[in-house]
Write a protein that holds these residues in place. Structure first.
Motif, mmCIF file in Angstrom:
data_model
loop_
_atom_site.group_PDB
_atom_site.id
_atom_site.type_symbol
_atom_site.label_atom_id
_atom_site.label_comp_id
_atom_site.label_asym_id
_atom_site.label_seq_id
_atom_site.Cartn_x
_atom_site.Cartn_y
_atom_site.Cartn_z
ATOM 1 N N ALA A 312 -8.590 2.965 -1.161
ATOM 2 C CA ALA A 312 -9.523 2.187 -0.510
ATOM 3 C C ALA A 312 -9.324 0.734 -0.885
ATOM 4 N N ASP A 315 -5.753 -0.117 0.506
ATOM 5 C CA ASP A 315 -6.151 -0.699 1.992
ATOM 6 C C ASP A 315 -6.973 -2.073 2.154
ATOM 7 N N ALA A 316 -7.900 -2.305 1.671
ATOM 8 C CA ALA A 316 -8.778 -3.497 1.651
ATOM 9 C C ALA A 316 -7.703 -4.744 1.353
ATOM 10 N N ARG A 341 -7.187 6.624 9.061
ATOM 11 C CA ARG A 341 -8.248 6.843 7.519
ATOM 12 C C ARG A 341 -9.426 7.628 8.204
ATOM 13 N N THR A 349 -13.443 1.596 1.999
ATOM 14 C CA THR A 349 -12.485 0.487 2.004
ATOM 15 C C THR A 349 -13.258 -0.880 2.565
ATOM 16 N N TYR A 353 -13.362 -4.133 0.499
ATOM 17 C CA TYR A 353 -12.883 -5.520 0.950
ATOM 18 C C TYR A 353 -14.046 -6.639 0.937
#
Length: 458
Positions: A312, A315-316, A341, A349, A353
């Motif tokens: 996560a 990905d962020a 995802r 995520t 973020y």
């Protein structure tokens, strides 16, 4: 953020009959669902237009009006993540917390999509063949949500068929008797009633209903009698048929369903309409929006409910570098993460973020994208954060302002009635300070209103 209305005001385009002429249906068995017998289209669409949202930067209503960007229920504001109203805190979307389920509702036992367990062979299927039952979503996505319609106990398809026959026989129609049956039976039970009716009277129930009903109440009752998968496939076909495309219908269905639901819809679309849904999407859409919908059609999202917090975080960071952290936008990176995802993973995520970018991912997508691809990406995130809130918002805007978008109202009430309409009602009240039933009652009338309220409940 401007949140324009949907779908285009024309409603569903005319549809020349079901099944397609010369098209031998294999899903469900041929001759089982005659929608309709005559050319001219099933069903008449609501003529109302779907009003646009107020032109502000957020678009997600909450108590007292429209909050600052990033206040969609479930989205973290910059620098933190307070829990959204009525939602569980803990491991993520769909993972039930200890104690009461979502929003204080007790967790029902896991239930299959479209109401009812394994389908029994209904009366009247040729050769005793029956379409395979609609597979349910992963158990973790079912717990903690419930529909307003449950399978009726002591169900007798023959008795219900007799009630419907009596309600339509002779001069006039007893609409209340029809409402009492269809609003209190699961979709699986309605299919059995339809089969029993043909066995007992040698007549097609759908044709009889069409001859007795008209307008929105006809569209609603015929939608309730469609098998769930077929109704989604039919809605997608109508959204792309004829002049113009109802992109918001494509988003609403393809971006919110489970893998198994999407795979069944794609098969049904092919068998019922003799068309490849991917080819139709390519012909009707373009660019990054087309790619997102093609990704959704694969029905291949990771559905592991366990969250990998390291992934996560990665990905962020990747999404930040693909958008806010550079000049221009790497759209394919957003597509890859949001299309593959799991929903619990996406929720983690979003949280990561907000710590990296000092703003939430929904508002970043607002800044980096526009049009239909923006709406599609945001729908995926909204479902990861709070799926009932997404549908509550769609219902609100179907009725807000002048006119009613009846097709959207009908489609969401019917498709969610056995899944999570209880939670949608709860979120609707929290977001708009009025009940869903109150808004339906003030926006509709007659038998149409009575049937909607019977499904929704008070």
């Amino acid at each position: 953020m401007s949140y324009p209305g949907y779908p285009p005001s024309g409603g569903y385009p005319a549809f020349p009959g079901y099944p397609p002429t010369g098209q031998e249906s294999v899903y469900p068995p041929a001759g089982q669902y005659a929608y309709p017998a005559v050319p001219g289209g099933y069903p008449p669409a609501g003529a109302g237009t779907y009003p646009a949202a107020p032109p502000n930067a957020a678009g997600y209503p909450a108590p007292g009006g429209y909050p600052a960007p990033g206040c969609y229920p479930g989205a973290p504001p910059a620098g933190g993540m307070p829990p959204y109203p009525g939602a569980p805190t803990g491991p993520g979307f769909g993972v039930p917390p200890a104690g009461p389920g979502f929003g204080g509702y007790p967790q029902p036992p896991a239930q299959s999509y479209a109401g009812g367990g394994p389908a029994q062979i209904p009366v009247g299927f040729p050769g005793g063949q029956v379409p395979s039952p609609m597979p349910g979503p992963p158990a973790a996505m079912v717990q903690g949500t419930q529909g307003t319609i449950q399978a009726a106990p002591n169900f007798d398809a023959g008795r219900d068929a007799e009630i419907l026959r009596k309600a339509m026989k002779g001069f006039g129609t007893d609409e209340q008797a029809i409402i009492n049956v269809v609003a209190n039976r699961s979709n699986d039970q309605r299919q059995k009633i339809k089969a029993a009716f043909k066995t007992m009277y040698g007549k097609d129930l759908i044709k009889d209903l069409k001859s007795e009903l008209s307008g929105n109440v006809e569209e609603l009752i015929l939608a309730l009698f469609m098998p769930s998968t077929y109704y989604d496939a039919w809605s997608l076909r109508h959204a792309m048929k004829g002049a113009g495309t109802q992109e918001r219908v494509l988003i609403e269905i393809l971006c919110t369903r489970t893998n198994q639901e999407i795979q069944e819809i794609v098969k049904c679309y092919k068998s019922e309409f003799g068309r490849d849904i991917e080819q139709d999407i390519r012909a009707d859409t373009s660019g990054h929006f087309e790619r997102l919908l093609i990704s959704m059609c694969q029905g291949n999202r990771d559905e592991n409910q366990t969250v990998d917090y390291q992934k996560a975080q990665e990905d962020a960071q990747r999404l930040y570098q693909a958008g806010e952290g550079k000049l221009g936008t790497d759209e394919s990176c957003f597509n890859m993460v949001l299309a593959s995802r799991s929903f619990p993973q996406l929720k983690a995520t979003v949280e990561a973020y907000s710590r990296i970018a000092n703003r939430d991912l929904l508002s970043s997508i607002d800044r980096e994208f526009s049009g239909n691809v923006e709406r599609g990406l945001k729908t995926i995130l909204q479902c990861a954060l709070n799926r009932p809130a997404f549908f509550a918002e769609r219902l609100y805007y179907s009725m807000k302002g002048a006119g009613t978008d009846d097709s959207t109202l009908i489609r969401i009430i019917v498709t969610r009635s056995e899944i999570d309409l209880v939670q949608i009602k709860q979120m609707f009240t929290q977001m708009y300070q009025k009940t869903l039933a109150t808004m339906i009652a003030s926006d509709t009338s007659g038998d149409y209103r009575r049937l909607l309220l019977a499904i929704v409940g008070q």
